[in-house]
Design an enzyme around this catalytic site. Structure first.
Site, PDB file in Angstrom:
ATOM      1  CE  LYS A 283      -3.985   0.186   1.450  1.00 16.37           C
ATOM      2  NZ  LYS A 283      -5.328   0.388   0.982  1.00 16.37           N
ATOM      3  CD  GLU A 290      -7.019   8.602   2.604  1.00 17.93           C
ATOM      4  OE1 GLU A 290      -7.860   7.757   2.880  1.00 17.93           O
ATOM      5  OE2 GLU A 290      -5.795   8.367   2.652  1.00 17.93           O
TER       6      GLU A 290
END
Ligand code: ARG
Length: 457
Positions: A283, A290
């Site tokens: 990831k 965000e």
């Protein structure tokens, strides 16, 4: 230690009450502004012959010493002294003796705190403007690099019409330009000098308020003492401008989150502005985007909190007003950091060309151009829409793009279609034809790039 206001009190304040009513935990950040305002006030008191030059000199020397103590991290604030104003005044009296007690002549903490926040916010708006400019310049630099990259433009998050990446990015520069105007406008109402309003009614002393304003660089003084000590519109205006600005950053961040997925793969964020997962080794998460999106909610919350704080207050000062600071400070800090992070994130991001262009090629993004072509052949737009719809249906059936259809196939759907239709079906041609002011045609985008370059010089 007695409270500075303890004269009429027999008992001491409850410990819990003391902490409850104290604002020193957060208003200590105003120290430099409080001292700056006090020095100006002291000079005005001297000019108006309320203080002797020797007295004013002692006070100013003391205040400068206190400033040094703060800067050296040596000033010890006391909760018992409630706020930054009384902490500094008490220290002044300790340093210079009873003459220090003359500084508060013709002044109340009510106009003092109003002054301090205005001085503080004035500076912060300027510095937020600088950070906003950095963001704008970063967007502009990316836009310039991608004037020839074509991407799908979306409505309803469904591919709609091809646009250039530069055109898409330039949309945000329009938003940021409005943000800059709104902040500048909020600054106008912040930049007004309230001192001399004292507690609420003005002061008995012949204070030259315009002189204080001049010393502190305020172009204007407040016109009504009751309004001056209770007005927090300028904070709300700032928080409102900040909310709109954060909304823009948040929308941009949302697109960055979507665009940096492997499904979209329109862009890749740098390692410096992404994080990994503690469990999934593959990831690379867009945390910065965000978080900015997430923090926007907090900023809206502060705006709503402040509006609610103000709605029920009778004139003039009420202690409720002390609650203005934490939301304001947090808004300033959050907007400032978000802008800086955003600049870093966007500057180090790389945009792809192949994937967005191939997505713009598929999905019949030039269907509107085919309809417009038919209109040029004198077909009413409604009928042109219907014919094009049928053409798209035929493409779906045969697995072809609009460009891949033969003239025979096209003419089977409409006799009005001629050989020259093939000058209308590619995404490059589609973009080029949007040659209206503000459209996505390359020369229009060039005009806007030049305009924005000047705009953010
Ligand atoms: N700490 C107070 C505030 O932030 C300062 C003004 C206090 N004035 C008063 N009358 N208690 O609003």
């Amino acid at each position: 230690m007695k409270q500075p206001w303890g004269g009429r009190f027999k008992e001491s304040t409850d410990e819990l009450m003391l902490r409850f009513s104290s604002s020193i935990f957060f208003d200590k950040r105003l120290y430099a502004y409080d001292i700056e305002g006090s020095i100006a006030h002291c000079k005005t008191l001297q000019k108006c012959k309320i203080l002797k030059p020797t007295e004013a000199k002692k006070i100013i020397t003391g205040l400068n010493k206190i400033l040094k103590e703060f800067e050296a991290g040596k000033f010890r604030t006391k909760v018992k002294l409630e706020d930054i104003h009384m902490n500094i005044e008490k220290r002044l009296i300790d340093l210079v003796g009873p003459v220090g007690g003359k500084l508060h002549t013709g002044r109340s903490r009510n106009d003092q705190v109003a002054l301090d926040i205005r001085l503080y916010l004035r500076d912060e708006i300027e510095s937020i403007q600088q950070s906003l400019k950095q963001v704008a310049k970063t967007v502009l630099a990316q836009a310039k690099k991608h004037a020839n990259t074509l991407i799908p433009g979306y409505t309803h998050l469904q591919r709609a019409q091809p646009v250039s990446l530069a055109h898409h990015l330039l949309a945000y520069l329009e938003m940021f330009a409005r943000d800059r105007e709104r902040l500048a406008d909020a600054l106008k109402r912040t930049n007004v000098m309230p001192l001399g309003s004292a507690a609420l009614a003005g002061t008995n002393f012949p204070i030259d308020r315009h002189h204080t304003a001049k010393l502190l660089g305020f172009p204007e003084v407040t016109h009504n003492s009751m309004d001056a000590v209770s007005d927090r519109d300028f904070i709300i205006e700032f928080c409102s401008a900040a909310s709109i600005l954060m909304m823009h950053l948040s929308r941009f961040c949302e697109e960055i989150v979507i665009w940096s997925t492997s499904e979209f793969a329109f862009m890749e964020l740098s390692d410096a502005f992404t994080t990994g997962s503690s469990i999934m080794p593959q990831k690379k998460n867009p945390d910065a985007a965000e978080l900015i999106r997430g923090k926007t909610g907090r900023i809206y919350g502060h705006l709503l909190g402040l509006l609610t704080l103000m709605k029920g207050q009778p004139l003039a000062y009420n202690k409720d007003l002390q609650e203005d600071k934490e939301p304001l400070f947090d808004t300033v800090d959050t907007v400032q950091t978000s802008l800086q992070i955003f600049s870093g994130m966007l500057k180090t991001a790389t945009f792809a060309k192949t994937k967005p262009e191939s997505l713009a090629q598929s999905g019949f993004l030039t269907a509107t151009d085919l309809a417009d072509y038919l209109v040029l052949q004198n077909v009413p737009f409604r009928d042109a829409h219907e014919i094009t719809g049928k053409t798209v249906a035929h493409c779906i059936l045969t697995g072809k793009t609009l460009e891949e259809l033969t003239l025979a196939e096209l003419q089977k759907i409409s006799k009005k279609i001629k050989e020259d239709v093939f000058g209308y079906l590619s995404i490059e041609q589609s973009v080029k034809r949007k040659n209206v002011y503000g459209g996505t045609a390359p020369n229009q985008v060039k005009t806007q790039l030049a305009r924005q370059t000047k705009n953010w010089k």
